[in-house]
Every structure is written in structure tokens, then in C-alpha cells.
Design a protein around this motif. Structure first.
Motif, PDB file in Angstrom:
ATOM      1  N   ILE A 160       0.869  -1.179   0.000  1.00  0.00           N
ATOM      2  CA  ILE A 160       0.000   0.000   0.000  1.00  0.00           C
ATOM      3  C   ILE A 160       0.906   1.230   0.000  1.00  0.00           C
ATOM      4  CG2 ILE A 160      -1.814   1.289   1.187  1.00  0.00           C
ATOM      5  CD1 ILE A 160      -2.435  -1.397   2.699  1.00  0.00           C
ATOM      6  N   VAL A 161       0.777   2.085  -1.003  1.00  0.00           N
ATOM      7  CA  VAL A 161       1.561   3.317  -1.082  1.00  0.00           C
ATOM      8  C   VAL A 161       0.619   4.481  -0.835  1.00  0.00           C
ATOM      9  CG1 VAL A 161       2.976   4.799  -2.553  1.00  0.00           C
ATOM     10  CG2 VAL A 161       3.180   2.307  -2.722  1.00  0.00           C
ATOM     11  N   SER A 162       0.930   5.294   0.144  1.00  0.00           N
ATOM     12  CA  SER A 162       0.101   6.442   0.487  1.00  0.00           C
ATOM     13  C   SER A 162       0.922   7.713   0.274  1.00  0.00           C
ATOM     14  CB  SER A 162      -0.349   6.333   1.944  1.00  0.00           C
ATOM     15  OG  SER A 162      -1.197   7.393   2.291  1.00  0.00           O
ATOM     16  N   LEU A 163       0.445   8.592  -0.593  1.00  0.00           N
ATOM     17  CA  LEU A 163       1.166   9.826  -0.927  1.00  0.00           C
ATOM     18  C   LEU A 163       0.658  10.981  -0.066  1.00  0.00           C
ATOM     19  CD1 LEU A 163       1.017   9.524  -4.811  1.00  0.00           C
ATOM     20  CD2 LEU A 163       2.862   8.793  -3.295  1.00  0.00           C
ATOM     21  N   HIS A 164       1.583  11.685   0.553  1.00  0.00           N
ATOM     22  CA  HIS A 164       1.261  12.828   1.424  1.00  0.00           C
ATOM     23  C   HIS A 164       2.193  13.977   1.081  1.00  0.00           C
ATOM     24  CE1 HIS A 164      -0.935  10.117   4.230  1.00  0.00           C
ATOM     25  NE2 HIS A 164      -0.018   9.253   3.824  1.00  0.00           N
ATOM     26  N   THR A 165       2.045  14.576  -0.068  1.00  0.00           N
ATOM     27  CA  THR A 165       2.960  15.635  -0.478  1.00  0.00           C
ATOM     28  C   THR A 165       2.210  16.715  -1.249  1.00  0.00           C
ATOM     29  OG1 THR A 165       5.066  16.082  -1.566  1.00  0.00           O
ATOM     30  CG2 THR A 165       3.635  14.491  -2.631  1.00  0.00           C
ATOM     31  N   PRO A 166       2.639  17.954  -1.119  1.00  0.00           N
ATOM     32  CA  PRO A 166       1.975  19.018  -1.889  1.00  0.00           C
ATOM     33  C   PRO A 166       2.344  18.933  -3.369  1.00  0.00           C
ATOM     34  CG  PRO A 166       3.834  19.900  -0.667  1.00  0.00           C
ATOM     35  CD  PRO A 166       3.691  18.463  -0.245  1.00  0.00           C
ATOM     36  N   LEU A 167       1.509  19.484  -4.205  1.00  0.00           N
ATOM     37  CA  LEU A 167       1.789  19.553  -5.633  1.00  0.00           C
ATOM     38  C   LEU A 167       2.736  20.713  -5.893  1.00  0.00           C
ATOM     39  CD1 LEU A 167       1.193  18.524  -8.509  1.00  0.00           C
ATOM     40  CD2 LEU A 167      -0.641  20.217  -8.598  1.00  0.00           C
ATOM     41  N   THR A 168       3.878  20.406  -6.489  1.00  0.00           N
ATOM     42  CA  THR A 168       4.849  21.418  -6.907  1.00  0.00           C
ATOM     43  C   THR A 168       5.321  21.030  -8.304  1.00  0.00           C
ATOM     44  OG1 THR A 168       6.803  20.232  -6.097  1.00  0.00           O
ATOM     45  CG2 THR A 168       5.665  21.677  -4.512  1.00  0.00           C
ATOM     46  N   ASP A 169       6.159  21.861  -8.892  1.00  0.00           N
ATOM     47  CA  ASP A 169       6.724  21.505 -10.193  1.00  0.00           C
ATOM     48  C   ASP A 169       7.499  20.182 -10.113  1.00  0.00           C
ATOM     49  OD1 ASP A 169       5.661  23.738 -11.398  1.00  0.00           O
ATOM     50  OD2 ASP A 169       7.493  24.929 -11.208  1.00  0.00           O
ATOM     51  N   LYS A 170       8.141  19.916  -8.971  1.00  0.00           N
ATOM     52  CA  LYS A 170       8.934  18.694  -8.808  1.00  0.00           C
ATOM     53  C   LYS A 170       8.076  17.464  -8.541  1.00  0.00           C
ATOM     54  CE  LYS A 170      13.208  20.809  -7.251  1.00  0.00           C
ATOM     55  NZ  LYS A 170      14.223  20.888  -6.205  1.00  0.00           N
ATOM     56  N   THR A 171       6.900  17.643  -7.947  1.00  0.00           N
ATOM     57  CA  THR A 171       6.086  16.478  -7.595  1.00  0.00           C
ATOM     58  C   THR A 171       4.966  16.188  -8.598  1.00  0.00           C
ATOM     59  OG1 THR A 171       4.601  17.775  -6.168  1.00  0.00           O
ATOM     60  CG2 THR A 171       6.543  16.762  -5.121  1.00  0.00           C
ATOM     61  N   LYS A 172       4.704  17.098  -9.517  1.00  0.00           N
ATOM     62  CA  LYS A 172       3.668  16.858 -10.525  1.00  0.00           C
ATOM     63  C   LYS A 172       4.072  15.658 -11.376  1.00  0.00           C
ATOM     64  CE  LYS A 172       0.903  19.068 -14.084  1.00  0.00           C
ATOM     65  NZ  LYS A 172       0.668  20.290 -14.839  1.00  0.00           N
ATOM     66  N   GLY A 173       3.198  14.663 -11.473  1.00  0.00           N
ATOM     67  CA  GLY A 173       3.503  13.454 -12.226  1.00  0.00           C
ATOM     68  C   GLY A 173       4.557  12.579 -11.568  1.00  0.00           C
ATOM     69  N   LEU A 174       4.706  12.716 -10.273  1.00  0.00           N
ATOM     70  CA  LEU A 174       5.701  11.969  -9.501  1.00  0.00           C
ATOM     71  C   LEU A 174       5.595  10.463  -9.749  1.00  0.00           C
ATOM     72  CD1 LEU A 174       7.812  12.160  -7.135  1.00  0.00           C
ATOM     73  CD2 LEU A 174       5.888  11.779  -5.615  1.00  0.00           C
ATOM     74  N   ILE A 175       4.386   9.972  -9.837  1.00  0.00           N
ATOM     75  CA  ILE A 175       4.152   8.556 -10.099  1.00  0.00           C
ATOM     76  C   ILE A 175       3.681   8.423 -11.541  1.00  0.00           C
ATOM     77  CG2 ILE A 175       2.875   6.486  -9.436  1.00  0.00           C
ATOM     78  CD1 ILE A 175       4.753   7.478  -7.226  1.00  0.00           C
ATOM     79  N   GLY A 176       4.578   7.960 -12.401  1.00  0.00           N
ATOM     80  CA  GLY A 176       4.287   7.766 -13.823  1.00  0.00           C
ATOM     81  C   GLY A 176       4.412   6.299 -14.189  1.00  0.00           C
ATOM     82  N   ALA A 177       4.494   6.026 -15.475  1.00  0.00           N
ATOM     83  CA  ALA A 177       4.552   4.644 -15.959  1.00  0.00           C
ATOM     84  C   ALA A 177       5.743   3.877 -15.375  1.00  0.00           C
ATOM     85  CB  ALA A 177       4.601   4.634 -17.481  1.00  0.00           C
ATOM     86  N   GLY A 178       6.896   4.518 -15.314  1.00  0.00           N
ATOM     87  CA  GLY A 178       8.086   3.850 -14.780  1.00  0.00           C
ATOM     88  C   GLY A 178       7.938   3.475 -13.317  1.00  0.00           C
ATOM     89  N   GLU A 179       7.373   4.383 -12.535  1.00  0.00           N
ATOM     90  CA  GLU A 179       7.182   4.127 -11.102  1.00  0.00           C
ATOM     91  C   GLU A 179       6.118   3.049 -10.896  1.00  0.00           C
ATOM     92  OE1 GLU A 179       9.325   7.663 -11.727  1.00  0.00           O
ATOM     93  OE2 GLU A 179       7.314   7.241 -12.453  1.00  0.00           O
ATOM     94  N   ILE A 180       5.051   3.114 -11.673  1.00  0.00           N
ATOM     95  CA  ILE A 180       3.981   2.114 -11.552  1.00  0.00           C
ATOM     96  C   ILE A 180       4.535   0.728 -11.879  1.00  0.00           C
ATOM     97  CG2 ILE A 180       1.780   1.343 -12.531  1.00  0.00           C
ATOM     98  CD1 ILE A 180       1.142   4.407 -12.888  1.00  0.00           C
ATOM     99  N   ALA A 181       5.402   0.646 -12.875  1.00  0.00           N
ATOM    100  CA  ALA A 181       5.996  -0.640 -13.257  1.00  0.00           C
ATOM    101  C   ALA A 181       6.854  -1.231 -12.141  1.00  0.00           C
ATOM    102  CB  ALA A 181       6.830  -0.462 -14.521  1.00  0.00           C
ATOM    103  N   LYS A 182       7.396  -0.396 -11.268  1.00  0.00           N
ATOM    104  CA  LYS A 182       8.235  -0.866 -10.162  1.00  0.00           C
ATOM    105  C   LYS A 182       7.416  -1.393  -8.988  1.00  0.00           C
ATOM    106  CE  LYS A 182      12.215   2.024 -11.181  1.00  0.00           C
ATOM    107  NZ  LYS A 182      11.892   2.914 -12.258  1.00  0.00           N
ATOM    108  N   MET A 183       6.120  -1.089  -8.965  1.00  0.00           N
ATOM    109  CA  MET A 183       5.261  -1.514  -7.855  1.00  0.00           C
ATOM    110  C   MET A 183       4.934  -3.001  -7.953  1.00  0.00           C
ATOM    111  SD  MET A 183       2.690   1.767  -7.698  1.00  0.00           S
ATOM    112  CE  MET A 183       1.816   1.191  -6.245  1.00  0.00           C
ATOM    113  N   LYS A 184       4.657  -3.584  -6.790  1.00  0.00           N
ATOM    114  CA  LYS A 184       4.237  -4.981  -6.739  1.00  0.00           C
ATOM    115  C   LYS A 184       2.909  -5.149  -7.472  1.00  0.00           C
ATOM    116  CE  LYS A 184       5.953  -6.242  -2.144  1.00  0.00           C
ATOM    117  NZ  LYS A 184       5.493  -6.727  -0.831  1.00  0.00           N
ATOM    118  N   ARG A 185       2.728  -6.292  -8.070  1.00  0.00           N
ATOM    119  CA  ARG A 185       1.440  -6.608  -8.694  1.00  0.00           C
ATOM    120  C   ARG A 185       0.378  -6.641  -7.592  1.00  0.00           C
ATOM    121  NH1 ARG A 185      -0.501  -8.382 -13.345  1.00  0.00           N
ATOM    122  NH2 ARG A 185      -2.304  -9.766 -13.358  1.00  0.00           N
ATOM    123  N   GLY A 186      -0.711  -5.946  -7.794  1.00  0.00           N
ATOM    124  CA  GLY A 186      -1.786  -5.914  -6.809  1.00  0.00           C
ATOM    125  C   GLY A 186      -1.624  -4.859  -5.727  1.00  0.00           C
ATOM    126  N   ALA A 187      -0.538  -4.077  -5.785  1.00  0.00           N
ATOM    127  CA  ALA A 187      -0.333  -3.024  -4.783  1.00  0.00           C
ATOM    128  C   ALA A 187      -1.391  -1.942  -4.942  1.00  0.00           C
ATOM    129  CB  ALA A 187       1.060  -2.414  -4.935  1.00  0.00           C
TER     130      ALA A 187
END
Length: 120
Positions: free
Chosen positions: A70-97
């Protein structure tokens, strides 16, 4: 210590499952409930923060994504965090996470998330 004494939702968080917080300045308060319910808590933030007993630190986002159920995001939206979780990051997650965006803003690349969900 801010750890809850009793889990009000015992079936909400599977016991022993890793849960994670990213970009959390006060993970003790935000994740005390997860600890009380028996979850393993893994934390990553831009800057090192003091953790409550029982929480684990993860140095990188990639490691956190690979370990967490379970990944829980707790961060404000900034230029650096916009799109923080994209295709590459999703691919690194466990199946079913699970991923929960508790923040306001577009931290998750929605087209990438939809594509990942559709592809299974």
C-alpha cells in the motif's frame, strides 16, 4: 508517542503487510493508525524525518515502491512532484499493490495509471 492504542478497523490493514508514506513531514501522526493495526510502515521523504518506533526508513522512491503493498502519498503539488508517479514508477510496484493519493493535486500521471490498470 502518537501511536494509537487500539486498531478501530482491524480488517482495514492486513497484519504484517508493508504500507508506505512518501513525502510526509509528520509520518508519526499520519501512520500511527497503520502501526496500531499491525502493518509494517516504510517511509520515504525528501528530507530525513524522525520516525516513530516500528517504522522503517527507505532511502529511495524506487525501493519504497518495490517493497510496499500500500503506497500512500502525502505531499503538496509542486513543479517537482507533478507526475511523480508515472509509468516507470507504476511498473516498479508490486502486482496488486494499492496506491492512495491523499494529497491535492496531480501527483499521479492518470493516463499512465489507466494504462497500467487496463494491462493488468
Amino acid at each position: 508517542m502518537l501511536r494509537a492504542q487500539k486498531c478501530p478497523l482491524p480488517s482495514a490493514i492486513p497484519s504484517g503487510k508493508p504500507t508506505s508514506a512518501f513525502e510526509s513531514d509528520q509520518p508519526k501522526r499520519q501512520l500511527a493508525l497503520a502501526l496500531a493495526c499491525g502493518a509494517r510502515v516504510i517511509v520515504h521523504s525528501r528530507r530525513r524525518v524522525e520516525l516513530a518506533p516500528g517504522m522503517e526508513w527507505e532511502d529511495g522512491l524506487e525501493g519504497l515502491l518495490a517493497r510496499a503493498d500500500i503506497v500512500s502519498l502525502h505531499t503538496p503539488l509542486t513543479d517537482k512532484t507533478k507526475g511523480l508517479i508515472g509509468a516507470g514508477e507504476i511498473a516498479k510496484m508490486k502486482r496488486g499493490a494499492l496506491i492512495v493519493n491523499t494529497s491535492r493535486g496531480r501527483l499521479i500521471d492518470e493516463p499512465a495509471m489507466i494504462a497500467a490498470l487496463q494491462s493488468g
